[in-house]
Motif scaffolding. Structure first.
Motif, short mmCIF file in Angstrom:
data_model
loop_
_atom_site.label_atom_id
_atom_site.label_comp_id
_atom_site.label_asym_id
_atom_site.label_seq_id
_atom_site.Cartn_x
_atom_site.Cartn_y
_atom_site.Cartn_z
N GLN A 147 29.53 -68.21 46.20
CA GLN A 147 30.01 -68.15 44.81
C GLN A 147 28.81 -68.08 43.87
OE1 GLN A 147 32.75 -71.56 44.58
NE2 GLN A 147 34.31 -70.19 45.45
N ILE A 148 28.62 -66.91 43.27
CA ILE A 148 27.42 -66.66 42.46
C ILE A 148 27.84 -66.58 41.00
CG2 ILE A 148 25.50 -65.06 42.10
CD1 ILE A 148 26.04 -63.99 44.97
N SER A 149 27.27 -67.43 40.17
CA SER A 149 27.73 -67.47 38.77
C SER A 149 26.60 -67.17 37.77
CB SER A 149 28.43 -68.79 38.49
OG SER A 149 27.75 -69.85 39.10
N PRO A 150 26.98 -66.82 36.55
CA PRO A 150 26.00 -66.39 35.53
C PRO A 150 25.57 -67.54 34.61
CG PRO A 150 28.19 -65.92 34.73
CD PRO A 150 28.36 -66.66 36.04
N TRP A 151 24.71 -67.22 33.64
CA TRP A 151 24.16 -68.27 32.77
C TRP A 151 24.94 -68.48 31.49
CZ3 TRP A 151 23.44 -65.68 28.37
CH2 TRP A 151 23.05 -64.33 28.42
N ASN A 152 25.89 -67.61 31.17
CA ASN A 152 26.48 -67.75 29.83
C ASN A 152 27.52 -68.86 29.74
OD1 ASN A 152 28.30 -66.21 31.34
ND2 ASN A 152 28.99 -65.06 29.55
N TYR A 153 28.35 -69.00 30.78
CA TYR A 153 29.30 -70.12 30.86
C TYR A 153 29.11 -70.77 32.23
CZ TYR A 153 31.56 -68.84 26.58
OH TYR A 153 31.79 -68.59 25.26
N SER A 225 32.06 -64.14 45.91
CA SER A 225 32.65 -64.01 44.57
C SER A 225 31.50 -64.06 43.57
CB SER A 225 33.63 -65.15 44.32
OG SER A 225 34.08 -65.10 42.99
N PHE A 226 31.47 -63.07 42.69
CA PHE A 226 30.31 -62.92 41.81
C PHE A 226 30.76 -62.71 40.38
CE2 PHE A 226 27.75 -59.72 39.54
CZ PHE A 226 26.56 -60.42 39.41
N THR A 227 30.13 -63.39 39.45
CA THR A 227 30.30 -63.07 38.03
C THR A 227 28.92 -62.79 37.46
OG1 THR A 227 32.22 -64.51 37.85
CG2 THR A 227 31.16 -63.90 35.80
N GLY A 228 28.78 -61.64 36.84
CA GLY A 228 27.49 -61.27 36.29
C GLY A 228 27.50 -59.80 35.87
N GLY A 229 26.32 -59.20 35.84
CA GLY A 229 26.20 -57.84 35.33
C GLY A 229 26.65 -56.78 36.34
N THR A 235 25.00 -54.02 43.62
CA THR A 235 24.08 -54.41 44.71
C THR A 235 24.81 -55.33 45.69
OG1 THR A 235 22.27 -54.32 43.14
CG2 THR A 235 21.84 -55.50 45.18
N ILE A 236 25.58 -56.26 45.15
CA ILE A 236 26.29 -57.22 46.00
C ILE A 236 27.35 -56.50 46.84
CG2 ILE A 236 27.99 -59.11 45.85
CD1 ILE A 236 26.13 -60.31 43.68
N MET A 237 28.04 -55.56 46.22
CA MET A 237 29.06 -54.81 46.97
C MET A 237 28.44 -54.08 48.17
SD MET A 237 31.74 -52.66 44.75
CE MET A 237 33.21 -52.14 45.61
N VAL A 386 25.55 -55.30 24.91
CA VAL A 386 24.32 -55.83 24.33
C VAL A 386 24.18 -57.32 24.66
CG1 VAL A 386 23.04 -56.19 22.18
CG2 VAL A 386 24.43 -54.12 22.48
N PHE A 387 25.30 -58.01 24.67
CA PHE A 387 25.34 -59.44 25.01
C PHE A 387 24.53 -60.26 24.01
CE2 PHE A 387 26.02 -62.48 28.68
CZ PHE A 387 27.37 -62.19 28.80
N GLY A 388 24.73 -59.95 22.73
CA GLY A 388 24.06 -60.70 21.67
C GLY A 388 24.89 -60.65 20.41
P1 NAD Z 1 23.21 -61.30 36.43
O1 NAD Z 1 23.94 -60.21 37.11
O2 NAD Z 1 21.78 -61.08 36.06
O3 NAD Z 1 23.19 -62.64 37.28
C1 NAD Z 1 24.38 -63.29 37.67
C2 NAD Z 1 24.11 -64.09 38.92
O4 NAD Z 1 23.76 -63.19 39.97
C3 NAD Z 1 22.96 -65.08 38.81
O5 NAD Z 1 23.29 -66.25 39.52
C4 NAD Z 1 21.83 -64.35 39.50
O6 NAD Z 1 20.86 -65.21 40.04
C5 NAD Z 1 22.56 -63.61 40.59
N1 NAD Z 1 21.87 -62.42 41.11
C6 NAD Z 1 20.93 -61.65 40.51
N2 NAD Z 1 20.53 -60.66 41.34
C7 NAD Z 1 21.23 -60.80 42.48
C8 NAD Z 1 21.26 -60.08 43.72
N3 NAD Z 1 20.49 -59.01 43.93
N4 NAD Z 1 22.11 -60.48 44.68
C9 NAD Z 1 22.92 -61.54 44.48
N5 NAD Z 1 22.91 -62.28 43.34
C10 NAD Z 1 22.09 -61.91 42.35
O7 NAD Z 1 24.09 -61.67 35.16
P2 NAD Z 1 23.74 -62.70 34.01
O8 NAD Z 1 22.71 -62.06 33.15
O9 NAD Z 1 23.48 -64.05 34.58
O10 NAD Z 1 25.15 -62.81 33.25
C11 NAD Z 1 25.52 -61.92 32.26
C12 NAD Z 1 26.50 -60.91 32.76
O11 NAD Z 1 27.64 -61.58 33.32
C13 NAD Z 1 27.05 -60.04 31.68
O12 NAD Z 1 27.09 -58.70 32.10
C14 NAD Z 1 28.46 -60.57 31.46
O13 NAD Z 1 29.34 -59.65 30.91
C15 NAD Z 1 28.84 -60.98 32.82
N6 NAD Z 1 29.94 -61.95 32.78
C16 NAD Z 1 31.21 -61.53 33.14
C17 NAD Z 1 32.28 -62.41 33.07
C18 NAD Z 1 33.68 -61.97 33.44
O14 NAD Z 1 34.57 -62.82 33.51
N7 NAD Z 1 33.94 -60.71 33.69
C19 NAD Z 1 32.07 -63.73 32.65
C20 NAD Z 1 30.78 -64.12 32.31
C21 NAD Z 1 29.72 -63.22 32.38
#
Ligand code: NAD
Length: 491
Positions: A147-153, A225-229, A235-237, A386-388
């Motif tokens: 379970q990989i999560s992002p920094w915003n929440y 399960s991943f939330t992020g960019g 890459t994860i897929m 932009v995320f700002g």
């Molecule tokens: P990010 O993709 O840079 O990082 C997210 C997570 O993935 C972090 O834990 C990071 O360490 C990890 N990660 C980075 N590279 C990886 C790799 N190669 N393999 C596996 N894990 C890796 O995203 P971020 O900057 O932390 O978060 C912002 C992004 O998250 C924005 O695009 C935002 O829209 C998105 N987000 C989406 C939701 C949603 O519900 N859809 C919610 C919150 C944030």
């Protein structure tokens, strides 16, 4: 302030390499704490622990009522630690403590909701086409989940994954963003106190390219399960293809917020501001793409500018502060790059476009609320996240044009619109191709409703009943009560 270690197989541990990372307060750039900086070897240890706990431990076969009761206990502990969790979240992310308190309210509710769902599914008997047979559908836990999560929440996003996985009977390895680990460390501590069996809840800290990549690649992980960019999601897929593990992705958004001529002007204005400026615009569902119909456009932009000028920046712990800093210097660089691109592309800057002049904010990663008008569909400021704290405003003439343009994006997380016309509500809500559509509101989510994106905003859904289903496999059990001879082969 907090123990900066990882939890692997029930033990607190530093990184095998001994590496550490400094966690920074984005409000003033000061050091908050040092935490372990794990790597692939730590991730492998945690995956092995989660594998053992799933394959040989009691958890997957623990009666659902007992799993529910433990998850309920965790919800109680989140409530007990509510203010401390909110404090840690605001120190780590810079968001106002008022927002962090709302997050913690939601998080306790998320654990309660999935505790409530855990024992509700007793399987289903389906109509078998064959006489004297029974067909039973049962849901079983998918297995070991990364379970990989992002920094915003940080904790909110982690809890969207943690609660349903545990409710389903999975074992987990959590990997928070390396820059905001504090509340995820705290919840691991609370899970230990709640009494989950050893190896069920593991936590590995460290960079995505090492720890996250290991979770995505490792054949002993059944679901990631991943939330992020979006780029990371792709890459994860690819990495997950090695053992065809299940993939759940919550990716970014560029979310249109459409104001029709017949909107309630004052409410729409208020909600456009709410839609963007919480957590300085660092929200996946931020309504940063504002589209205003011709008849209201100029008056709307004028009123928006006036309200944006009064947004109070500062320390999220101070009364009256409405917006904190961006998460990091690197992220502010990214926002500044987008502002420069918007100007090159011909968008007109009405407000902001700079760091605040106040010397009291100079050490933090602050950026002023920024407004661009005369934006067009093809501009990067309109199409990219932009995320700002940056709004782009587009003008449109007809409903058909607004819907067509809103849909012309690679994203599909959420959209909202304002109108008083009930027929238009029905038409536009169906025509917009997004995972969530708000009518006369924006940025509302709750645990009962699924959350996720169309197009490149993601794969699968979190929250709601579907959020639990993501962590299960469906098995068909077929029983023949009176097998008859067939006598076809070698008779
Ligand atoms: P990010 O993709 O840079 O990082 C997210 C997570 O993935 C972090 O834990 C990071 O360490 C990890 N990660 C980075 N590279 C990886 C790799 N190669 N393999 C596996 N894990 C890796 O995203 P971020 O900057 O932390 O978060 C912002 C992004 O998250 C924005 O695009 C935002 O829209 C998105 N987000 C989406 C939701 C949603 O519900 N859809 C919610 C919150 C944030």
């Amino acid at each position: 302030m907090i123990r900066g270690e990882m939890v692997i197989d029930g033990n607190w541990r530093p990184a095998r390499s001994g590496r550490q990372r400094t966690i920074i307060n984005p409000y003033d750039g000061s050091t908050l704490v040092q935490v372990a900086e794990g790597g692939r070897e730590d991730a492998r240890d945690a995956i092995a622990a989660a594998r053992r706990a799933f394959d040989a431990g009691p958890w997957p076969n623990t009666p659902a009522v007992e799993r529910a009761s433990l998850i309920g206990r965790l919800a109680d502990l989140v409530e007990r630690e509510h203010d401390e969790l909110a404090r840690l979240e605001s120190l780590d992310t810079g968001k106002t403590v008022v927002e962090s308190r709302w997050d913690m309210d939601d998080i306790a509710g998320i654990f309660r909701y999935f505790a409530g769902l855990a024992d509700k599914d007793g399987g289903e008997v389906i109509a078998s086409p064959h006489p004297e047979t029974t067909s039973l559908l049962v849901r079983e836990p998918v297995g070991v989940c990364g379970q990989i999560s992002p920094w915003n929440y940080p904790l909110l996003q982690a809890s969207w994954k943690m609660a349903p996985a545990l409710a389903a009977g999975c074992t987990i390895v959590m990997k928070p963003s390396e820059i905001t680990p504090l509340t995820t460390i705290k919840i691991a501590e609370l899970a230990h106190e709640a009494g989950f069996p050893t190896g069920v809840v593991n936590l590995v800290l460290g960079p995505g390219v090492e720890v996250g990549a290991e979770l995505a690649e490792n054949p002993d992980v059944d679901l990631v399960s991943f939330t992020g960019g979006i780029a990371t999601g792709k890459t994860i897929m690819r990495a997950a293809a090695g053992n065809v593990k299940k993939v759940a992705l919550e990716l970014g958004g560029k979310n249109p917020h459409i104001i029709f001529d017949d909107a309630d002007f004052d409410l729409a204005l208020d909600y456009v501001l709410n839609g963007v400026f919480f957590h300085a615009g660092q929200i996946c569902s931020a309504g940063a793409r504002v589209m205003v119909q011709d008849g209201l456009h100029d008056r709307f932009v004028e009123a928006l500018t006036a309200r944006m000028q009064r947004i109070v920046l500062g320390n999220g712990f101070d009364d009256g502060v409405q917006m904190g800093p961006l998460i990091s210097a690197a992220h502010r660089d990214k926002v500044e790059k987008y502002v420069a691109i918007a100007m090159e592309e011909g968008a007109r800057l009405v407000l902001g476009g700079a760091r605040p002049a106040d010397p009291a904010l100079a050490q933090g990663f602050f950026y002023r609320p920024t407004l661009f008008v005369d934006c067009t569909n093809d501009m990067r400021i309109v199409q990219e996240e932009v995320f700002g704290p940056v709004i782009s405003v587009e003008r449109f003439k007809t409903e058909e044009e607004a819907v067509r343009r809103a849909n012309s994006t690679i994203y599909g997380l959420s959209a909202g619109f304002w109108t008083r016309d009930a027929d238009r509500m029905a038409r536009v809500s169906r025509a917009l191709r997004f995972g969530t559509v708000w009518i006369n509101d924006f940025n509302v989510y709750f645990v009962q409703a699924p959350w996720g994106g169309y197009r490149q905003s993601g794969l699968g859904r979190e929250l709601g009943r579907m959020g639990l289903d993501e962590y299960t496999e469906v098995k068909h059990i077929y029983r023949n009560h009176r097998p008859q001879p067939v006598n076809w082969f070698g008779r």
